[in-house]
Each structure stands twice: as C-alpha cells, then as structure tokens.
Design an enzyme around this catalytic site. Structure first.
Site, PDB file in Angstrom:
ATOM      1  N   SER A 118       0.819  -1.391   0.042  1.00 23.62           N
ATOM      2  CA  SER A 118       0.048  -0.100  -0.082  1.00 23.62           C
ATOM      3  C   SER A 118       0.872   1.121  -0.173  1.00 23.62           C
ATOM      4  CB  SER A 118      -0.901  -0.067   1.128  1.00 23.62           C
ATOM      5  OG  SER A 118      -0.161  -0.426   2.362  1.00 23.62           O
ATOM      6  N   HIS A 137      -5.479  -3.123  -2.865  1.00 25.27           N
ATOM      7  CA  HIS A 137      -5.028  -2.151  -4.020  1.00 25.27           C
ATOM      8  C   HIS A 137      -4.804  -2.798  -5.477  1.00 25.27           C
ATOM      9  CE1 HIS A 137      -4.157   0.939  -1.120  1.00 25.27           C
ATOM     10  NE2 HIS A 137      -3.873  -0.160  -0.347  1.00 25.27           N
ATOM     11  N   LYS A 154     -11.549   0.887  -1.978  1.00 26.73           N
ATOM     12  CA  LYS A 154     -10.791   1.589  -3.057  1.00 26.73           C
ATOM     13  C   LYS A 154     -11.205   1.605  -4.173  1.00 26.73           C
ATOM     14  CE  LYS A 154      -7.511   0.856   0.788  1.00 26.73           C
ATOM     15  NZ  LYS A 154      -6.662   0.205   1.666  1.00 26.73           N
TER      16      LYS A 154
HETATM   17  C1  PLP Z   1      -6.582   0.063   2.947  1.00 31.52           C
HETATM   18  C2  PLP Z   1      -6.114  -1.396   3.340  1.00 31.52           C
HETATM   19  C3  PLP Z   1      -6.764  -2.135   4.219  1.00 31.52           C
HETATM   20  C4  PLP Z   1      -7.822  -1.552   5.008  1.00 31.52           C
HETATM   21  O1  PLP Z   1      -9.032  -1.524   4.504  1.00 31.52           O
HETATM   22  P1  PLP Z   1     -10.001  -0.746   4.943  1.00 31.52           P
HETATM   23  O2  PLP Z   1     -11.344  -1.301   4.311  1.00 31.52           O
HETATM   24  O3  PLP Z   1      -9.820   0.491   4.710  1.00 31.52           O
HETATM   25  O4  PLP Z   1     -10.207  -0.797   6.590  1.00 31.52           O
HETATM   26  C5  PLP Z   1      -6.329  -3.482   4.512  1.00 31.52           C
HETATM   27  N1  PLP Z   1      -5.203  -3.954   3.823  1.00 31.52           N
HETATM   28  C6  PLP Z   1      -4.564  -3.176   3.004  1.00 31.52           C
HETATM   29  C7  PLP Z   1      -3.261  -3.558   2.159  1.00 31.52           C
HETATM   30  C8  PLP Z   1      -5.010  -1.712   2.735  1.00 31.52           C
HETATM   31  O5  PLP Z   1      -4.371  -0.928   1.720  1.00 31.52           O
END
Ligand code: PLP
Length: 393
Positions: free
Chosen positions: A175, A203, A235
């Site tokens: 991330s 992602h 996302k």
């Molecule tokens: C954003 C993210 C999460 C958390 O997800 P949310 O739905 O925002 O709680 C988990 N793992 C990774 C790799 C992320 O980038």
C-alpha cells in the site's frame, strides 16, 4: 496518570503529528478542502467510482426498498438478500467458490488471521504488510515471523525450520510502495511446505489482472494456489467494506470463527447494492484501466526527468521517496501552496528514514492534471532546501 499531552507535543517536535482536514463535496480529483480548491493525488479511488452516477442511483433506489441501517449482525437478523447477492458477485468477480462480506478491510484482516491461526501455530508476514495484517497477527496469539520484503528465499528457510500449522500472509500490492508481491513464487513455496497462503489485494482489485480481477488472477493463480483472498470495497470499488473469497470451507469456517464477522453490525444493505453496481463498472472498465496506465507512465517519466526518487512500482501508487519527515512535510506544503494535495507519509506507516509523498493516480484524473502536478513538482524541486536531506537529490 501518563502525560498524554506531553506525548502529543513530542510527536509534533519529531514531525510526526497527524491532523485531519475537512473535505466538502464528493471525493474526486478536484477537492474542496476547508474552503480551498485543491487538486488531489492521494485518494485510493483508482477508477473514479467513489462518486459514480450509476452507484449513486442504485444507492438511492435501494434505500427505498432496503433502508439504511444494517440493524444487527449477520448471524442475528442482519444478513440481507442484498449482502448475499453481493457475496455472489464478489465470488464470481474473483473467480472463487464463495465470498463473505466484512465491514472494513481492517476488520477482515483481524478476523480472518485470528480465525485461521492461533496459539501454537506460526504466521509468516512480509515486513511491509499493512497495519491491519500486523494487528491480526498479534490478535491471533500465534508465533509471528516476519520475512524481508518480497524475499521468498528467506521465507522458505523459515518455513523449512517450522513445524505445525503455517499461515503465510502478504499484501498483493503494497500500500505504501506500490510494488506487487512475488505471488507465483509465494504460492510455490507454500505448496512445498504445506502452508496456507493469504493475499490481501486491497490495491490490486479493480486495477490489475483481466477486467480488474486483481493481482492473484494477474499472476495466473487459482483458488488452490491462493486459498485465502481478502479484498476491500473502499478503494477501486468506490464504496466501503471488504470481503474474503475462497473455497466453501473457508467462508463457512469464518462464519463460525471470525469474531469481527460475528460480533459486528452488517453493512447498510443499500450500500451493498451500490457496490454491486460499481463492480459491474469495474468489470467493464478496461478503458478506465488503460487511461490510468497512461497516467502512471506520464507521471513516472515526468517525475524521474525532474530528478525525483520514485519506487519500483507500475501501479497507481507512485511514492516519491524523500527520507526525512520534515522534508516530506515541507514538500507536501509547497505543493499545497500550488493548489495540489499530496499527503506526506511518515513513520510508523513507513520505516524510519523513508518518509515519502504517496502520489496516487486515478482514472478520474486527466492528463493535463498530471501535468499540473509535474509543473508544481518542477517548481518545488529547485525551491526546497537541500542541505541535510537524505535521498532527496
Ligand atoms: C486499506 C487497506 C486495508 C484496510 O481496508 P479498510 O477497508 O480501509 O479498512 C487493508 N489492507 C490493505 C493492504 C489496505 O491497503
């Protein structure tokens, strides 16, 4: 009592203080932040679906017949047909046997990891894994062995030394760096050492692979190769929530055992309908993805030519490595003075000495907007003090 206020002051002195600012209006590249128009390069809305008209209409219609509140957990009376339908869509999207919804990715990782490993087991975790994976490992009470980022040989040595139940967990796309995990090699060593492989593709979904089906399918791996797939819906899918996809035994087991599934309120059913609409857009989104890939190339070429240090990423996550916390903040502020929003990412989110500006690109950006970012970066390149700055020049 502990001096909490002093700790806050210390954070400020160390350039680590975090603050929030209010956005008004929908999430999109042209943001209004506390009354000021800013061109944003920091959202994870990679396909520009966070404010998609189809999803908004689907949400409004669904509110009419499904209402707002989730009302209870899935196991009491909260499991709505809208959730069930979205789970079916997510299983089909990831080409897996089944899927299970969670309220957030953070909760999915806590629940899945602590359900699949416990006392006496061993979890192997990439050093750069997301905080929610780290916390899931702690919660599980299993022994945790971290391996050097992307280092499958180091992992294999550790696996060979370890008896008992083994869970290997990795981000699909990292991330804060934007690079992709060596998934094929990971699947091979997991098979060889009878370890269960879990990939968090927060992602990668929507961005990588055929029709945006994610990094696991981009690597040509099946459900047998990667039995546990976590995906998030906040996302590229443009909503919020998360899911786990995999064999029937997995989702069935998680319904019994994942405490962050059992003891939490189901997501608003209307939201599940809206995310379903966005999933359609993701599958149909090859044009969005090729536009996005073009923006990534344009940014990388431009920023490298300016002498900025980029990271080995081909994804829409394009960090500019700065090093020092204060310099990262200074660059972020200098860009903001030019109408551009890119947040500085500092420890503990990234390792000490590796503060960076995390530029993210979205299919909602136009090429001219990327050029505006590059112009601003060109101005800041010469304007910033260079003395004592590591890996800046
Ligand atoms: C954003 C993210 C999460 C958390 O997800 P949310 O739905 O925002 O709680 C988990 N793992 C990774 C790799 C992320 O980038």
């Amino acid at each position: 009592m502990r001096d909490f206020l002093r700790e806050i002051e210390e954070r400020k002195r160390a350039g680590l203080y975090r603050s929030r600012r209010q956005v008004s209006g929908p999430q999109q590249p042209s943001l209004t932040v506390e009354g000021q128009p800013l061109l944003s390069f920091c959202s994870n809305d990679y396909l520009g679906l966070a404010n998609a008209p189809e999803a908004r209409e689907a949400l409004a219609r669904a509110l009419e017949h499904a209402g707002l509140g989730g009302a209870s957990s899935h196991l009491i009376c909260g499991h709505h047909e809208a959730h069930h339908r979205l789970e079916g869509q997510l299983a089909a999207f990831t080409r897996r046997s089944s899927a299970l919804l969670f309220s957030t990715g953070y909760m999915a990782n806590l629940g899945v990891i602590s359900a699949l490993a416990g006392r006496g087991d061993t979890i192997f975790s990439d050093r750069l894994n997301h905080a929610s994976i780290i916390d899931g490992c702690i919660l599980s009470r299993a022994r945790v062995r971290r391996y050097a980022h992307g280092d499958v040989s180091a992992l294999e040595v550790q696996l060979a030394q370890t008896p008992g139940h083994k869970l290997v967990v990795t981000d699909g796309v990292f991330s804060m760096d934007g690079d992709v995990a060596p998934l094929r090699a990971l699947a091979r060593v997991c098979q060889r050492h009878d370890a269960l492989l879990m990939v968090d593709d927060a992602h990668g979904l929507g961005v990588l692979g055929p029709q945006g089906r994610g990094s696991v399918l981009a690597a040509g791996l099946s459900e047998q190769d990667v039995p546990v797939l976590v995906g998030t819906l906040g996302k590229a899918a443009g909503g919020s929530g998360a899911f786990v996809a995999g064999p029937e035994w997995l989702t069935e087991y998680l319904v019994q055992k994942a405490r962050t599934y059992v003891y939490t309120t189901a997501m608003p059913p209307a939201l599940a309908v809206a995310i379903g609409a966005n999933l359609e857009a993701v599958v149909q989104g090859d044009d969005l993805r090729s536009h996005l890939a073009g923006l990534v190339r344009r940014f990388r070429e431009g920023a490298s030519a300016l002498g900025y240090t980029l990271m080995p990423s081909q994804t829409p996550i394009q960090p500019i490595l700065v090093g020092d916390n204060d310099t990262a903040l200074a660059l972020s502020r200098a860009l903001e003075a030019r109408g551009i929003l890119v947040t500085a990412i500092r420890p503990p989110t990234v390792p000490a000495g590796e503060a960076r500006l995390r530029v993210t690109l979205s299919a909602a950006h136009q090429a001219a907007q990327v050029d505006r970012l590059l112009d601003a970066l060109a101005e800041c390149r010469s304007g910033l003090p260079c003395s004592g700055v590591r890996s800046w020049a």
